[in-house]
Motif scaffolding. Sequence first.
Motif, mmCIF file in Angstrom:
data_model
loop_
_atom_site.group_PDB
_atom_site.id
_atom_site.type_symbol
_atom_site.label_atom_id
_atom_site.label_comp_id
_atom_site.label_asym_id
_atom_site.label_seq_id
_atom_site.Cartn_x
_atom_site.Cartn_y
_atom_site.Cartn_z
ATOM 1 N N ALA A 264 0.817 -1.211 0.000
ATOM 2 C CA ALA A 264 0.000 0.000 0.000
ATOM 3 C C ALA A 264 0.850 1.259 0.000
ATOM 4 C CB ALA A 264 -0.938 -0.007 1.206
ATOM 5 N N ASP A 267 2.269 1.870 -3.430
ATOM 6 C CA ASP A 267 1.255 1.848 -4.477
ATOM 7 C C ASP A 267 1.530 0.737 -5.496
ATOM 8 O OD1 ASP A 267 -1.105 2.584 -5.641
ATOM 9 O OD2 ASP A 267 -0.301 4.325 -6.714
ATOM 10 N N VAL A 292 -5.633 -0.086 3.082
ATOM 11 C CA VAL A 292 -4.900 -1.261 2.606
ATOM 12 C C VAL A 292 -5.933 -2.268 2.122
ATOM 13 C CG1 VAL A 292 -3.255 -3.079 3.182
ATOM 14 C CG2 VAL A 292 -3.062 -0.833 4.284
ATOM 15 N N ARG A 305 -2.933 -0.768 -2.496
ATOM 16 C CA ARG A 305 -3.553 0.433 -1.938
ATOM 17 C C ARG A 305 -4.983 0.567 -2.469
ATOM 18 N NH1 ARG A 305 -0.652 6.099 -3.029
ATOM 19 N NH2 ARG A 305 1.042 4.950 -1.986
ATOM 20 N N LEU A 310 -4.659 6.236 1.195
ATOM 21 C CA LEU A 310 -4.421 5.943 2.609
ATOM 22 C C LEU A 310 -5.091 6.988 3.490
ATOM 23 C CD1 LEU A 310 -0.630 4.964 2.456
ATOM 24 C CD2 LEU A 310 -2.640 3.471 2.328
#
Length: 439
Positions: A264, A267, A292, A305, A310
């Motif tokens: 995540a 990316d 996540v 991701r 996030l």
Amino acid sequence: MKFRLATAAPWWRPANGNLLRIQGGRPLVGTYPISGAKNAVLPLMVSALLTPHLVTLRNVPANLDVAVLAALLQRLGCEMHWSTRAGDLALTLSADRIRPTGIDADLVARMRASVLLLGALLARCGEARLPMPGGDAIGLRAIDFHIAGLRAMGAVVALEGGLIHAKAPAGLHGADILLPQPSVGATENLLLAAVLADGTTTIRNAAREPEITDLAACLITMGAGITGLGSHVLTVTGGRALAGAVHGVMPDRIELGTLACAAAMTDGELMLPHGRLDLLGTAAESFAAAGVDLRETEGGLIARRANAGLCGIDITTQPFPGFATDLQAPTMALLTLAAGASTISETIFEQRFRHVDELRKMGADIAVHGRTARVRGVDRLRGAAVTCTDVRAAAALVLGALAASGETVLDGLDHLDRGYDRMTGKLAACGAAIVRTDG
């Protein structure tokens, strides 16, 4: 030291170089093999002391802690044979003749799990003499619960001159034990002792971590009588002679969560073979809330991701199934790049924010008040020279470096070696610009 480790674990070859150089900003893409669990394999190795018959463990992680414990067991008279087939490291242990004394203090000082020798040696030999165990400097982690439980089972324990000297003159017997807290180590130690003790032992307020269930499952295969797996009450019918066993070590749920964060943060997208959401407990829900994306497939978990990016969250470390304290540092690294603010409360160990200053060197915005950290997400992290302070802090700094702009240089790699099996090579295979070099 190197000679002893190589003798006990011939596969152990410390990686060249004492520094790790990472050029950040590259998405991780590919398959990252999740190793056998470090926190499961160590008590499983100790369980071999309970029987004169062969115990074979498969899916053994090739890390430094396993090599150190192998050297300790060898000093006790345990013979071992290593084999590798299709990338699966297996260990067969024979504890036909063991000596309960003469353990090296320098080896014990390197790992906390050495305290588990206490219960196993008392049960098998009626005596154990052990230097006080070491391990990461993340808190007091007193062994009072271990000793109180063993005394309830008939052991006489003295602490003198940095040594634990325990005897069971009349053998161990069953007892009804209430742990003040659900300690993983104390639960494992008492479980190892109880399977050979006469009578029935009940461990109340027992820890419920999957690694304890893995240990109990192996002991049951060896012939032990244990009920209550996965609950706070374990009942052990002791006094049975144990046979050998063949047991596969469970996947490492901490490595699983750590690499989910790595996917995540960069990316990217990682396939994590043998990963399961249930191994993460409530951390799976926290990861989802933080952005996540974890999807279960037939072969494991796919981590990436989420489309929304996030997002800051609040977490509190708790015994399983709560948020694992071992995932706190890697998750903090993740949250340094999350939109908004996050709060992390550490309730298990009182000194587990030692990675904060190192993340700050990389541009993280983190404020610590007692055992609570406030993390405000930043647009990016920057490469810096940082030092690993414990096993999980090392992983957090690797994650930060993978996502940062520029080069990060990590020192203190013994901590990384202790807990992670070939992490550098596995990350490189997924596209990371990572190399180990001399300082």
